[in-house]
Design a protein around this motif. Structure first.
Motif, mmCIF file in Angstrom:
data_model
loop_
_atom_site.group_PDB
_atom_site.id
_atom_site.type_symbol
_atom_site.label_atom_id
_atom_site.label_comp_id
_atom_site.label_asym_id
_atom_site.label_seq_id
_atom_site.Cartn_x
_atom_site.Cartn_y
_atom_site.Cartn_z
ATOM 1 N N GLN A 74 15.481 -5.612 4.813
ATOM 2 C CA GLN A 74 14.874 -4.626 3.872
ATOM 3 C C GLN A 74 13.765 -3.911 4.994
ATOM 4 O OE1 GLN A 74 12.842 -6.682 0.590
ATOM 5 N NE2 GLN A 74 14.972 -7.047 -0.375
ATOM 6 N N ALA A 75 13.349 -4.626 5.944
ATOM 7 C CA ALA A 75 12.534 -4.080 6.929
ATOM 8 C C ALA A 75 13.413 -2.791 7.580
ATOM 9 C CB ALA A 75 12.146 -5.140 8.101
ATOM 10 N N VAL A 76 14.542 -2.834 7.908
ATOM 11 C CA VAL A 76 15.333 -1.697 8.434
ATOM 12 C C VAL A 76 15.244 -0.704 7.337
ATOM 13 C CG1 VAL A 76 17.539 -0.980 9.140
ATOM 14 C CG2 VAL A 76 16.779 -3.201 9.917
ATOM 15 N N THR A 77 15.538 -0.802 5.991
ATOM 16 C CA THR A 77 15.452 -0.039 5.209
ATOM 17 C C THR A 77 14.351 0.871 4.955
ATOM 18 O OG1 THR A 77 17.336 -1.161 3.977
ATOM 19 C CG2 THR A 77 16.146 0.478 2.678
ATOM 20 N N LEU A 78 13.207 -0.071 5.035
ATOM 21 C CA LEU A 78 11.879 0.744 4.950
ATOM 22 C C LEU A 78 11.452 1.707 6.181
ATOM 23 C CD1 LEU A 78 9.543 -2.414 3.787
ATOM 24 C CD2 LEU A 78 10.076 -0.240 2.420
ATOM 25 N N ARG A 79 11.876 1.144 7.230
ATOM 26 C CA ARG A 79 11.901 1.898 8.642
ATOM 27 C C ARG A 79 12.422 3.106 8.360
ATOM 28 N NH1 ARG A 79 12.445 -2.007 11.961
ATOM 29 N NH2 ARG A 79 14.579 -1.271 12.705
ATOM 30 N N TYR A 80 13.882 2.935 7.976
ATOM 31 C CA TYR A 80 14.761 4.052 7.818
ATOM 32 C C TYR A 80 14.147 5.150 7.004
ATOM 33 C CZ TYR A 80 19.024 6.562 6.514
ATOM 34 O OH TYR A 80 19.864 7.720 6.376
ATOM 35 N N ILE A 81 13.682 4.815 5.722
ATOM 36 C CA ILE A 81 13.197 5.973 4.959
ATOM 37 C C ILE A 81 11.769 5.994 5.067
ATOM 38 C CG2 ILE A 81 14.829 5.176 2.854
ATOM 39 C CD1 ILE A 81 12.480 3.600 1.572
ATOM 40 N N GLY A 82 11.139 5.876 5.941
ATOM 41 C CA GLY A 82 9.842 6.238 6.584
ATOM 42 C C GLY A 82 8.795 5.496 5.693
ATOM 43 N N VAL A 83 8.887 4.365 5.094
ATOM 44 C CA VAL A 83 7.831 4.153 4.204
ATOM 45 C C VAL A 83 6.816 3.158 5.137
ATOM 46 C CG1 VAL A 83 7.115 2.113 2.430
ATOM 47 C CG2 VAL A 83 9.039 3.899 2.002
ATOM 48 N N THR A 84 7.376 2.653 6.279
ATOM 49 C CA THR A 84 6.283 1.764 7.146
ATOM 50 C C THR A 84 5.365 2.585 7.705
ATOM 51 O OG1 THR A 84 8.305 1.705 8.654
ATOM 52 C CG2 THR A 84 7.718 -0.317 7.309
ATOM 53 N N GLN A 85 5.872 3.904 8.228
ATOM 54 C CA GLN A 85 5.074 4.920 8.845
ATOM 55 C C GLN A 85 4.029 5.506 7.719
ATOM 56 O OE1 GLN A 85 4.923 5.385 12.206
ATOM 57 N NE2 GLN A 85 3.179 6.402 11.504
ATOM 58 N N ASP A 86 4.491 5.926 6.507
ATOM 59 C CA ASP A 86 3.905 6.330 5.474
ATOM 60 C C ASP A 86 2.718 5.368 5.388
ATOM 61 O OD1 ASP A 86 3.770 8.608 3.894
ATOM 62 O OD2 ASP A 86 4.796 7.830 2.265
ATOM 63 N N GLU A 87 2.665 4.155 5.123
ATOM 64 C CA GLU A 87 1.819 3.224 4.670
ATOM 65 C C GLU A 87 0.927 2.975 5.954
ATOM 66 O OE1 GLU A 87 1.331 2.048 1.511
ATOM 67 O OE2 GLU A 87 3.192 3.116 1.101
ATOM 68 N N ALA A 88 1.356 2.950 7.026
ATOM 69 C CA ALA A 88 0.528 2.905 8.221
ATOM 70 C C ALA A 88 -0.381 4.136 8.406
ATOM 71 C CB ALA A 88 1.360 2.792 9.701
ATOM 72 N N ASN A 89 0.000 5.276 8.151
ATOM 73 C CA ASN A 89 -0.678 6.288 8.455
ATOM 74 C C ASN A 89 -1.895 6.320 7.131
ATOM 75 O OD1 ASN A 89 0.686 7.530 10.153
ATOM 76 N ND2 ASN A 89 2.110 8.969 8.805
ATOM 77 N N LYS A 90 -1.471 5.931 5.960
ATOM 78 C CA LYS A 90 -2.532 5.752 4.832
ATOM 79 C C LYS A 90 -3.688 4.690 5.592
ATOM 80 C CE LYS A 90 0.284 6.233 0.835
ATOM 81 N NZ LYS A 90 0.733 5.610 -0.291
ATOM 82 N N VAL A 91 -3.393 3.757 5.985
ATOM 83 C CA VAL A 91 -4.453 2.682 6.673
ATOM 84 C C VAL A 91 -5.216 3.411 7.519
ATOM 85 C CG1 VAL A 91 -4.587 0.350 7.695
ATOM 86 C CG2 VAL A 91 -3.076 0.895 6.190
ATOM 87 N N THR A 92 -4.561 4.142 8.559
ATOM 88 C CA THR A 92 -5.278 4.635 9.907
ATOM 89 C C THR A 92 -6.197 5.724 9.317
ATOM 90 O OG1 THR A 92 -3.649 5.907 10.311
ATOM 91 C CG2 THR A 92 -3.607 3.858 11.352
ATOM 92 N N SER A 93 -5.436 6.730 8.117
ATOM 93 C CA SER A 93 -6.322 7.765 7.866
ATOM 94 C C SER A 93 -7.780 7.274 6.976
ATOM 95 C CB SER A 93 -5.651 8.865 6.891
ATOM 96 O OG SER A 93 -5.058 8.170 5.773
ATOM 97 N N THR A 94 -7.651 6.258 6.503
ATOM 98 C CA THR A 94 -8.854 5.636 5.750
ATOM 99 C C THR A 94 -10.001 4.814 6.797
ATOM 100 O OG1 THR A 94 -7.910 3.577 5.162
ATOM 101 C CG2 THR A 94 -7.615 5.343 3.473
ATOM 102 N N LEU A 95 -9.588 4.778 7.740
ATOM 103 C CA LEU A 95 -10.574 4.125 8.668
ATOM 104 C C LEU A 95 -11.463 4.983 9.467
ATOM 105 C CD1 LEU A 95 -8.287 1.794 10.708
ATOM 106 C CD2 LEU A 95 -9.981 1.292 8.673
ATOM 107 N N SER A 96 -12.732 4.856 9.527
ATOM 108 C CA SER A 96 -13.599 5.911 10.173
ATOM 109 C C SER A 96 -14.191 4.891 11.296
ATOM 110 C CB SER A 96 -14.702 6.578 9.075
ATOM 111 O OG SER A 96 -15.398 5.503 8.677
ATOM 112 N N ILE A 97 -14.555 5.672 12.130
ATOM 113 C CA ILE A 97 -15.394 4.927 13.357
ATOM 114 C C ILE A 97 -16.664 5.762 13.563
ATOM 115 C CG2 ILE A 97 -15.328 4.382 15.918
ATOM 116 C CD1 ILE A 97 -12.278 4.688 15.779
ATOM 117 N N GLY A 98 -17.592 4.818 13.385
ATOM 118 C CA GLY A 98 -18.812 5.489 13.116
ATOM 119 C C GLY A 98 -19.687 5.600 15.021
ATOM 120 N N ILE A 99 -19.603 6.863 15.361
ATOM 121 C CA ILE A 99 -19.822 7.069 16.672
ATOM 122 C C ILE A 99 -21.274 7.869 16.848
ATOM 123 C CG2 ILE A 99 -19.656 8.160 18.831
ATOM 124 C CD1 ILE A 99 -16.511 7.839 18.271
#
Length: 92
Positions: free
Chosen positions: A67-92
């Protein structure tokens, strides 16, 4: 066996893989998109998953080893990773 598109030369046989590619690419050109059979296959998987189709069924359809191969193939893992990183903010 029933096919989606039959060959005009041999009425009982499907069109070739190359001919299918030509048809899909031409359709894409007509609407201003770059299309391939592979992109349609991946989009089918992504949309099916997002609409609640069981991941195990998609794994079977795509003949993937996990199932991990399928998720990677259809781009869901990248989609989910992008959601996580886009919600993070770094206070500088």
């Amino acid at each position: 066996m029933q096919y989606q598109i039959y060959s005009p030369k041999a009425k009982s046989k499907p069109i070739s893989r190359i001919q299918a590619h030509r048809i899909v690419a031409k359709a894409g050109e007509q609407v201003g998109l770059t299309l391939s059979c592979h992109s349609l296959r991946k989009t089918f998987g992504y949309m099916a998953y997002k609409n609640g189709v069981d991941l195990a069924l998609l794994q079977y359809i795509f003949n993937h080893s996990s199932q991990a191969v399928t998720l990677r193939y259809i781009g869901v893992t990248q989609d989910e990773a992008n959601k996580v990183t886009s919600t993070l903010s770094i206070g500088i």
